[in-house]
Design an enzyme around this catalytic site. Structure first.
Site, PDB file in Angstrom:
ATOM      1  N   THR A  39       0.825  -1.214   0.000  1.00 30.66           N
ATOM      2  CA  THR A  39       0.000   0.000   0.000  1.00 30.66           C
ATOM      3  C   THR A  39       0.858   1.264   0.000  1.00 30.66           C
ATOM      4  O   THR A  39       0.483   2.279  -0.597  1.00 30.66           O
ATOM      5  CB  THR A  39      -0.902   0.012   1.258  1.00 30.66           C
ATOM      6  OG1 THR A  39      -1.541  -1.256   1.359  1.00 30.66           O
ATOM      7  CG2 THR A  39      -1.939   1.117   1.211  1.00 30.66           C
ATOM      8  N   ASP A  67       8.108  -0.586  12.051  1.00 33.52           N
ATOM      9  CA  ASP A  67       8.467  -1.971  12.350  1.00 33.52           C
ATOM     10  C   ASP A  67       9.536  -2.455  11.380  1.00 33.52           C
ATOM     11  O   ASP A  67       9.848  -1.774  10.392  1.00 33.52           O
ATOM     12  CB  ASP A  67       7.226  -2.883  12.252  1.00 33.52           C
ATOM     13  CG  ASP A  67       6.395  -2.657  10.982  1.00 33.52           C
ATOM     14  OD1 ASP A  67       6.893  -2.010  10.040  1.00 33.52           O
ATOM     15  OD2 ASP A  67       5.249  -3.124  10.933  1.00 33.52           O
ATOM     16  N   ASN A 135      -6.008  -9.248   8.231  1.00 30.42           N
ATOM     17  CA  ASN A 135      -6.575  -9.674   9.526  1.00 30.42           C
ATOM     18  C   ASN A 135      -6.711  -8.502  10.498  1.00 30.42           C
ATOM     19  O   ASN A 135      -6.933  -8.711  11.687  1.00 30.42           O
ATOM     20  CB  ASN A 135      -5.720 -10.790  10.144  1.00 30.42           C
ATOM     21  CG  ASN A 135      -4.301 -10.333  10.456  1.00 30.42           C
ATOM     22  OD1 ASN A 135      -3.967  -9.161  10.275  1.00 30.42           O
ATOM     23  ND2 ASN A 135      -3.465 -11.238  10.913  1.00 30.42           N
ATOM     24  N   HIS A 137      -4.330  -6.307  11.324  1.00 35.90           N
ATOM     25  CA  HIS A 137      -3.145  -5.867  12.077  1.00 35.90           C
ATOM     26  C   HIS A 137      -2.715  -4.465  11.666  1.00 35.90           C
ATOM     27  O   HIS A 137      -2.931  -4.038  10.531  1.00 35.90           O
ATOM     28  CB  HIS A 137      -1.984  -6.876  11.963  1.00 35.90           C
ATOM     29  CG  HIS A 137      -1.303  -6.939  10.640  1.00 35.90           C
ATOM     30  ND1 HIS A 137      -1.022  -8.128   9.995  1.00 35.90           N
ATOM     31  CD2 HIS A 137      -0.799  -5.982   9.820  1.00 35.90           C
ATOM     32  CE1 HIS A 137      -0.391  -7.878   8.862  1.00 35.90           C
ATOM     33  NE2 HIS A 137      -0.244  -6.584   8.724  1.00 35.90           N
ATOM     34  N   GLY A 139       0.967  -2.123  12.170  1.00 35.77           N
ATOM     35  CA  GLY A 139       2.330  -2.536  12.477  1.00 35.77           C
ATOM     36  C   GLY A 139       2.308  -4.062  12.329  1.00 35.77           C
ATOM     37  O   GLY A 139       1.627  -4.609  11.453  1.00 35.77           O
ATOM     38  N   GLU A 142      -0.662  -8.341  15.711  1.00 37.56           N
ATOM     39  CA  GLU A 142      -1.635  -9.294  15.179  1.00 37.56           C
ATOM     40  C   GLU A 142      -2.859  -9.369  16.101  1.00 37.56           C
ATOM     41  O   GLU A 142      -2.806  -8.912  17.255  1.00 37.56           O
ATOM     42  CB  GLU A 142      -0.982 -10.674  15.071  1.00 37.56           C
ATOM     43  CG  GLU A 142       0.262 -10.719  14.168  1.00 37.56           C
ATOM     44  CD  GLU A 142      -0.066 -10.658  12.679  1.00 37.56           C
ATOM     45  OE1 GLU A 142      -1.160 -10.193  12.297  1.00 37.56           O
ATOM     46  OE2 GLU A 142       0.797 -11.075  11.878  1.00 37.56           O
ATOM     47  N   LYS A 201      -9.183  -6.068   1.779  1.00 39.35           N
ATOM     48  CA  LYS A 201      -9.085  -5.303   3.033  1.00 39.35           C
ATOM     49  C   LYS A 201     -10.478  -4.919   3.570  1.00 39.35           C
ATOM     50  O   LYS A 201     -10.582  -4.272   4.613  1.00 39.35           O
ATOM     51  CB  LYS A 201      -8.261  -4.028   2.816  1.00 39.35           C
ATOM     52  CG  LYS A 201      -6.821  -4.254   2.352  1.00 39.35           C
ATOM     53  CD  LYS A 201      -5.947  -4.812   3.460  1.00 39.35           C
ATOM     54  CE  LYS A 201      -4.550  -5.172   3.004  1.00 39.35           C
ATOM     55  NZ  LYS A 201      -3.672  -4.032   2.787  1.00 39.35           N
TER      56      LYS A 201
HETATM   57  C1  F6R Z   1       4.250  -2.467   7.375  1.00 39.07           C
HETATM   58  C2  F6R Z   1       3.225  -2.795   8.356  1.00 39.07           C
HETATM   59  C3  F6R Z   1       2.035  -3.609   8.019  1.00 39.07           C
HETATM   60  C4  F6R Z   1       1.420  -3.300   6.656  1.00 39.07           C
HETATM   61  C5  F6R Z   1       0.229  -4.214   6.397  1.00 39.07           C
HETATM   62  C6  F6R Z   1      -0.388  -3.972   5.038  1.00 39.07           C
HETATM   63  O1  F6R Z   1       5.197  -1.565   7.932  1.00 39.07           O
HETATM   64  O2  F6R Z   1       3.381  -2.416   9.470  1.00 39.07           O
HETATM   65  O3  F6R Z   1       1.064  -3.430   9.023  1.00 39.07           O
HETATM   66  O4  F6R Z   1       1.020  -1.958   6.626  1.00 39.07           O
HETATM   67  O5  F6R Z   1       0.643  -5.543   6.488  1.00 39.07           O
HETATM   68  O6  F6R Z   1       0.505  -4.386   4.071  1.00 39.07           O
HETATM   69  P1  F6R Z   1       0.158  -4.222   2.526  1.00 39.07           P
HETATM   70  O7  F6R Z   1       0.137  -2.790   2.240  1.00 39.07           O
HETATM   71  O8  F6R Z   1       1.314  -4.940   1.847  1.00 39.07           O
HETATM   72  O9  F6R Z   1      -1.148  -4.894   2.306  1.00 39.07           O
END
Ligand code: F6R
Length: 243
Positions: A39, A67, A135, A137, A139, A142, A201
């Site tokens: 994203t 992270d 899911n 989350h 960062g 989880e 999402k």
């Molecule tokens: C990355 C992070 C994650 C992503 C999440 C969405 O620094 O902390 O929380 O923002 O996994 O990832 P994408 O954008 O690849 O769907």
């Protein structure tokens, strides 16, 4: 929470960067919280573009990563510190010493996480960019993570590792652990902008925005924050009508 629904990923990135631009105008020495993931690629492209046309300067900005994976070599291009360097920091005028990340090579990872927590809290993030996992989350916090959690060594869920497998040769190669700011750490940021694109999402966005805040949906903790903007494209926002 403010919700902005866009036509797609490009408009989401434009809107997010408009908000960054406003924050930078108000405070050029912005403490800017950076996220990674698919994203954010479009967001960094837009930030770099606005810098190249002379609209944005990061010369006084300090950036803090949200992270990073544990278990990759320091120069691995998939390490989040490398991604942010390559896609953003090397292409704008931010000073390299102003980019701060947890050291996921540290021998004592717990101590490193505690150190990073202190650093981020002392800095006080002005503007935090966030993505969201399928899911829910934020960062690498989880489902099941406490809303007052701090920066720590966290385990990635199988779902998250599967979702990130595309960046690796197989799911087995996706690191199992990361240092991540906690939910409580993230909530200390003054302003938070969460971006989500795509139908995959939609459930996470519905639960984050209109579900009862619960550890089952880490992003629902954002309902407890006073300045959150959620930018979701039509597909990611498609389940908000039923709220
Ligand atoms: C990355 C992070 C994650 C992503 C999440 C969405 O620094 O902390 O929380 O923002 O996994 O990832 P994408 O954008 O690849 O769907």
């Amino acid at each position: 929470m403010q919700i902005k629904v866009t036509k797609g990923a490009a408009e989401s990135a434009t809107l997010a960067v408009d908000l960054v631009a406003g924050a930078l105008r108000a405070k050029p020495d912005l403490n800017f919280g950076l996220a990674t993931g698919a994203t954010m690629v479009g967001v960094y492209l837009e930030l770099v573009h606005r810098h190249q046309i002379g609209e944005l300067s990061f010369a006084k900005t300090k950036a803090y990563l949200l992270d990073d994976y544990v278990g990759l070599d320091a120069d691995d291009p998939r390490a989040f510190a490398s991604v942010v360097e390559e896609k953003f920091c090397d292409l704008v005028d931010i000073r390299s010493e102003s980019v701060v990340a947890p050291n996921s090579q540290a021998t004592d990872l717990e101590a490193e996480a505690n150190k990073y927590e202190t650093l981020v809290c002392e800095a006080q993030i002005d503007f935090q960019l966030l993505g969201i996992g399928r899911n829910g989350h934020i960062g690498f916090n989880e489902p099941g993570t406490a809303f007052d959690s701090k920066t720590r060594l966290a385990c990635l869920s199988l779902q998250t590792r599967q979702d990130n497998a595309g960046f690796f040769s197989s799911v087995d190669k996706v690191p199992k652990r990361a240092i991540t700011q906690g939910i409580g750490t993230i909530l200390r940021a003054k302003k938070i902008v969460l971006i989500a694109n795509g139908a995959h999402k939609a459930t996470a966005i519905r639960d984050a925005v209109c579900g009862f805040p619960s550890e089952a949906s880490p992003a629902s903790a954002l309902q407890n924050h006073s300045d959150v903007t959620v930018i979701a494209d039509r597909e990611a926002a498609s389940m908000l009508n039923s709220c």
